[in-house]
Structure formats: C-alpha cells, structure tokens
Design a protein around this motif. Structure first.
Motif, PDB file in Angstrom:
ATOM      1  N   ASN A 154      29.718 -26.614 -40.787  1.00 31.96           N
ATOM      2  CA  ASN A 154      29.452 -26.041 -39.460  1.00 31.96           C
ATOM      3  C   ASN A 154      30.199 -24.722 -39.284  1.00 31.96           C
ATOM      4  OD1 ASN A 154      27.533 -27.576 -38.125  1.00 31.96           O
ATOM      5  ND2 ASN A 154      29.010 -29.068 -37.368  1.00 31.96           N
ATOM      6  N   ALA A 196      28.471 -21.253 -38.557  1.00 29.64           N
ATOM      7  CA  ALA A 196      28.876 -20.439 -37.394  1.00 29.64           C
ATOM      8  C   ALA A 196      29.025 -18.976 -37.809  1.00 29.64           C
ATOM      9  CB  ALA A 196      30.183 -20.971 -36.808  1.00 29.64           C
ATOM     10  N   GLU A 238      26.104 -23.449 -25.389  1.00 33.74           N
ATOM     11  CA  GLU A 238      25.442 -24.747 -25.201  1.00 33.74           C
ATOM     12  C   GLU A 238      24.509 -24.752 -23.998  1.00 33.74           C
ATOM     13  OE1 GLU A 238      29.377 -26.883 -25.706  1.00 33.74           O
ATOM     14  OE2 GLU A 238      27.951 -28.445 -26.294  1.00 33.74           O
ATOM     15  N   TYR A 281      31.093 -22.340 -33.638  1.00 34.07           N
ATOM     16  CA  TYR A 281      31.574 -23.524 -34.355  1.00 34.07           C
ATOM     17  C   TYR A 281      31.747 -24.704 -33.401  1.00 34.07           C
ATOM     18  CZ  TYR A 281      34.630 -26.855 -36.571  1.00 34.07           C
ATOM     19  OH  TYR A 281      35.162 -28.036 -37.032  1.00 34.07           O
ATOM     20  N   LEU A 323      28.418 -26.071 -32.357  1.00 34.83           N
ATOM     21  CA  LEU A 323      27.768 -26.843 -33.436  1.00 34.83           C
ATOM     22  C   LEU A 323      28.427 -28.215 -33.575  1.00 34.83           C
ATOM     23  CD1 LEU A 323      27.368 -24.065 -36.183  1.00 34.83           C
ATOM     24  CD2 LEU A 323      25.496 -25.232 -34.982  1.00 34.83           C
ATOM     25  N   GLU A 342      21.668 -27.902 -30.894  1.00 37.35           N
ATOM     26  CA  GLU A 342      20.603 -28.051 -31.894  1.00 37.35           C
ATOM     27  C   GLU A 342      19.994 -26.729 -32.308  1.00 37.35           C
ATOM     28  OE1 GLU A 342      17.632 -31.028 -31.359  1.00 37.35           O
ATOM     29  OE2 GLU A 342      19.111 -32.443 -30.586  1.00 37.35           O
ATOM     30  N   LEU A 343      19.734 -26.652 -33.599  1.00 37.39           N
ATOM     31  CA  LEU A 343      19.066 -25.460 -34.133  1.00 37.39           C
ATOM     32  C   LEU A 343      17.606 -25.796 -34.373  1.00 37.39           C
ATOM     33  CD1 LEU A 343      21.653 -24.340 -36.783  1.00 37.39           C
ATOM     34  CD2 LEU A 343      21.103 -23.151 -34.696  1.00 37.39           C
ATOM     35  N   ALA A 400      20.545 -22.435 -41.422  1.00 37.91           N
ATOM     36  CA  ALA A 400      20.983 -23.839 -41.391  1.00 37.91           C
ATOM     37  C   ALA A 400      20.428 -24.593 -42.599  1.00 37.91           C
ATOM     38  CB  ALA A 400      20.533 -24.504 -40.092  1.00 37.91           C
ATOM     39  N   GLN A 421      17.520 -29.332 -39.403  1.00 44.91           N
ATOM     40  CA  GLN A 421      17.270 -28.275 -38.411  1.00 44.91           C
ATOM     41  C   GLN A 421      15.833 -28.482 -37.938  1.00 44.91           C
ATOM     42  OE1 GLN A 421      14.934 -25.998 -39.686  1.00 44.91           O
ATOM     43  NE2 GLN A 421      15.105 -26.722 -41.802  1.00 44.91           N
TER      44      GLN A 421
END
Lengths: 283, 283
Positions: free
Chosen positions: A8, A12, A191, A274, A277, A282-283, B42, B74
């Motif tokens: 992570n 980042a 976030e 960081y 994550l 969520e990506l 990711a 992801q």
C-alpha cells in the motif's frame, strides 16, 4: 485479497505522482527538466525492500535508509525521500499496533540515536535539497552524511530529536512532532472524495498547498514565494469547487516554468494516500 | 543495487502503461471508460507476489494464477493478464538459466498439465476478453475456468499445448511457440532508442502495431478493423521518424472513441520492456 502495508505504501507513491494537475511537480502529465515520470515509477518500485523491513519490525532509521537506497536506483535523483520519511514510520505503526495518529506518534517518539545515524547515512544515497541547518545544529548538517554521526552520538540525539529541531522549517518533520495531523486530515479528504483516487490526490494537493506555505518552496525560493504560491493555490482551490481544472493546469505550467516545486506538499499527499489505502479506500 | 527480476517485471508493467501516445489503450494521458490509469498501477503492484513465486521456481501456472489474483485486486477489471502470460515464463527463465530466447522456450516447452489447470483457474479471478475457442477445443473454452480442468487432464494437454492451439489467433500465445521473437525484437528496439524509456515504449508500441494486426482487435472487432488499424499505424510510424506526435495522438483519441484497444500489442511492449530492463537499460 488485502494488500500488505508495504505494498500500500508503494501504491501510495505511485498514485501520488499520477495525480494531475499538481502545480509545480512531476505528475502524470508533466516531467520537470531531467526528472521524469519514469524516475518516480522506478523509485517507487525500488522502495519495496525498505518498506517491507519497516513492516517486519526493522528500526525506522535502518528501514528508511534501505528504502532510500532502493529509491535511488534510477538517474533522476531524489524522487521520494520526503514521502518515505513519513511512510516508513506509518508502515511501522501499522504492523506494530494498528494505524492511528497515536501509534504513529509512539513509533517516532521511540526512535533512537541509531535511527538518527541511519537517517544521516541515507543522505549519501541521493542528492536531497536542504537548507542550512538551524543555528545549534551546524555540526549536524545532514549534508555531512555519516560524518555527522559521531557528533550525533556525542549529543545523544534521537531521530525524533533531529526532527523536532527541523520541524519549524520543514513540513515533513512537523508531522513527526504533531501526530501526523495533516497526513490524517489528507486521508479523510481523499476518503470522502469522489471519482478516481488520482483525481482526489490532486484535489488534496491543492487543498494542502492552499492551507500552508510549502516548506520546500520556502527553503529554495524564500518565504515570499512560498506565501505567494499558497495564496494562488487558495484562490484556485475556492474556484475549483465549481470550475474545471484548466486554471489549475495553467498554474501548474507556470510553476514548472519558474522551477518552483512544492515537494513537501506532495510528501503529505503520499502519506495521506497510504492512510486512505490502509483504511480501505477502493480503487 | 540491482533490481530483482520480479521487480523489473513490475516496473515493466508500470513503464508500459505510462508510455504515451499509445493508440487505443490506457496510458499516462488517457483513461478508457471505467478503466483508469490507477487500476493499472494497483494491478502492477498486486502482481508482485506471483512474480516472486515465478522467480523462486514455482511452476509457471501456479505463479501466473497468483499474479493474476493479485492484479485483480482493483475494480477496473483486466489490466495485465496478457502481459503476465509473457512475463511469468520470462521471469522464470531469468532465474533458472539466464534470460534468452532459448531459456524462455525451454521454460514454456516444459510446462505441464497442472500448469494448464492453473491457467484455466486464473480466468476465475477476472473477466478476460476471449473469442470462441478453436473447433476441437470447445470443451476447453477458457471461460469455463476450473470446470474445464477434468477435460484438460483427460486429454493430457500441457499449458504449452493449449498455447500452441491458440497461437494462430493470439499474439501472446504465438510468443510461446516462436521463442518470444517479437518480445526480444522489442527489447532491442527499446535499448537502441533515445530519451525517456516511456517514450521508447510508445515508439515500440507503434512499430509493433504497424508490423502485424493486433489479435485482440481482430477478436473483438474483426480482422478488417485489425488490418485497418495496422495500416494506419504503419503510415504514422513511417512519418514519426520526422514528425512530432500530434498525429499519433489524434489516432490514439480516435481509437479510444471507437473502443478499439490493441491490447496484445501492449502485452508485447511490457514483455520487451522487461527484457530491456534485465539487460540493464538505464532509467
């Protein structure tokens, strides 16, 4: 599957440099002189060993030096030194007692003289822009690298002590002594944002730049420039609620032309990414 | 410091997606629908565990499945499945007997039925675009995932056998049976290029696209479209020796608009970047 803290942290670094527009810095759309996007990619991949050491319980200074050594295995120069100075203790805190401002503060407050020595040695891997040291720290100029270690030991200064002395003029060191306040605020901002995380990282960058003068800009170009950049960012940040980003892009181009790069602000964004994550954004 | 093969493979994935302009694909300057640059970042970070397994001697199928599982963490979907199908045996070859066309051929020719089974299981982690299977392979449609394993075992097909059957219509499978010919050619091209490696990757992409029709485009949009794209790429590639890249960018925008993405060509570029990095190309 859950990404490990070390991964992570690497992610980042990648998301940070990919965020655009990020006035004055290398980003997905901009290289700066001889510092290219690809140097940041290679730098991020190179940090993995040091970050894994941090996750596994290796002392902060030693893990940091390893991360910087790995990061330096590319020809662009310093890409993520400041980011790592935040990420290494955050990764250590995550695996030691769970990621929170208190655990991060605990980690940095318990650093030792040996950590400080390794931190000084890290400067030998890469050319980091630093200002002249504070008055009582002349013999402890970080640019002396390992030559300064005997003096560190004589005075019994831990890495936390060194950061405390640098904090007034250095936004990364300030995080060490204030419980990573802006880092965690940045995570909240990321976030609660919408859309691609790289876009939210760019928004967070502008918000941080609007909030306080960037200390790297202040060191390199003087306080007046840092103040001016902050004011311009503040105007754009207010507008950006309703406007598209062309005006931010123009500002980005202008800063790149002037050679003004708010690097400390980018460090804070990486650290905030960081934390976001780790909390599961969520990506 | 030397990057390990697994890290060079991850860095190859990052450099590949960062290269721009790369007509039709996600790149540093372009997202495609719901597939964003950050999904590739990711995805690349997620592959590391599987790539390390491959470097450590884990069989190709098992390492590939682990890499795909990590890549899939992801929400963008399939980012680097085809790249990994090239990188995993290349990484295995590197640590087993040194990276060369012969060693890569040796690795893939010695794959087993168990490798084929793990390859089929990898399709359960992510939605991969595939065409209908060749005539005698109906019960071995990869879209059946692990359900096809008993049939694989009954017929005693190794992963190499599966690739051999796919090779006529699939540019990645073709590399398995021709000694990774275009991969190594791409590495030569990247190594002999000038400037940032990401720019050379974009040049290599255009050169490959000009050379042969992309098999993913052929599967999705038909052979006629794949031929047309190849011809356009060939014209631009000839011009690009003297012109700037605005015309390539226009072509890139057009393909993105039409939803035409030459994904197989990108896979070959990633594999070529890996070979170039292993041979010491400098960033």
């Amino acid at each position: 599957m859950v990404r490990s803290p070390a991964r992570n942290a690497e992610l980042a670094l990648l998301l940070e440099v990919a965020g655009t527009p990020k006035p004055g810095n290398v980003d997905r759309e901009r290289d700066v002189d001889d510092l290219h996007f690809e140097h940041f990619l290679a730098g991020a991949v190179g940090t993995q060993k040091g970050l894994r050491l941090a996750a596994g319980g290796t002392p902060v200074g030693e893990a940091f030096e390893a991360a910087v050594a790995g990061m330096s295995d590319q020809s662009g120069g310093n890409t993520q030194f400041g980011c790592l100075l935040l990420l290494v203790p955050l990764v250590r805190a995550t695996t030691q007692r769970g990621l929170a401002p208190e655990s991060a503060a605990h980690v940095v407050e318990h650093t030792t003289v040996a950590d400080a020595a390794d931190f000084y040695c890290a400067f030998e891997h890469v050319d980091v822009y630093v200002d002249d040291p504070p008055e009582d720290m002349g013999t402890l100029d970080v640019r002396r690298g390992s030559d300064a270690v005997p003096e560190l030991e004589r005075r019994g200064l831990t890495l936390y002590d060194v950061m405390e002395r640098s904090a007034p003029a250095d936004g990364v060191a300030a995080e060490w002594v204030n419980g990573f306040e802006r880092t965690f605020e940045t995570a909240d901002r990321i976030e609660s944002g919408q859309g691609p995380v790289t876009d939210r990282a760019a928004d967070a960058f502008l918000a941080l730049l609007a909030e306080e003068p960037d200390t790297l800009v202040a060191k390199r170009h003087g306080r007046e420039t840092a103040r001016e950049v902050r004011e311009r960012a503040a105007e754009l940040h207010e507008e950006s609620e309703r406007a598209d980003r062309d005006d931010v892009r123009e500002f980005a181009d202008e800063l790149v032309e002037r050679g003004v790069n708010p690097g400390t602000t980018a460090d804070l964004v990486a650290a905030g990414l960081y934390v976001a994550l780790e909390r599961g954004v969520e990506l």
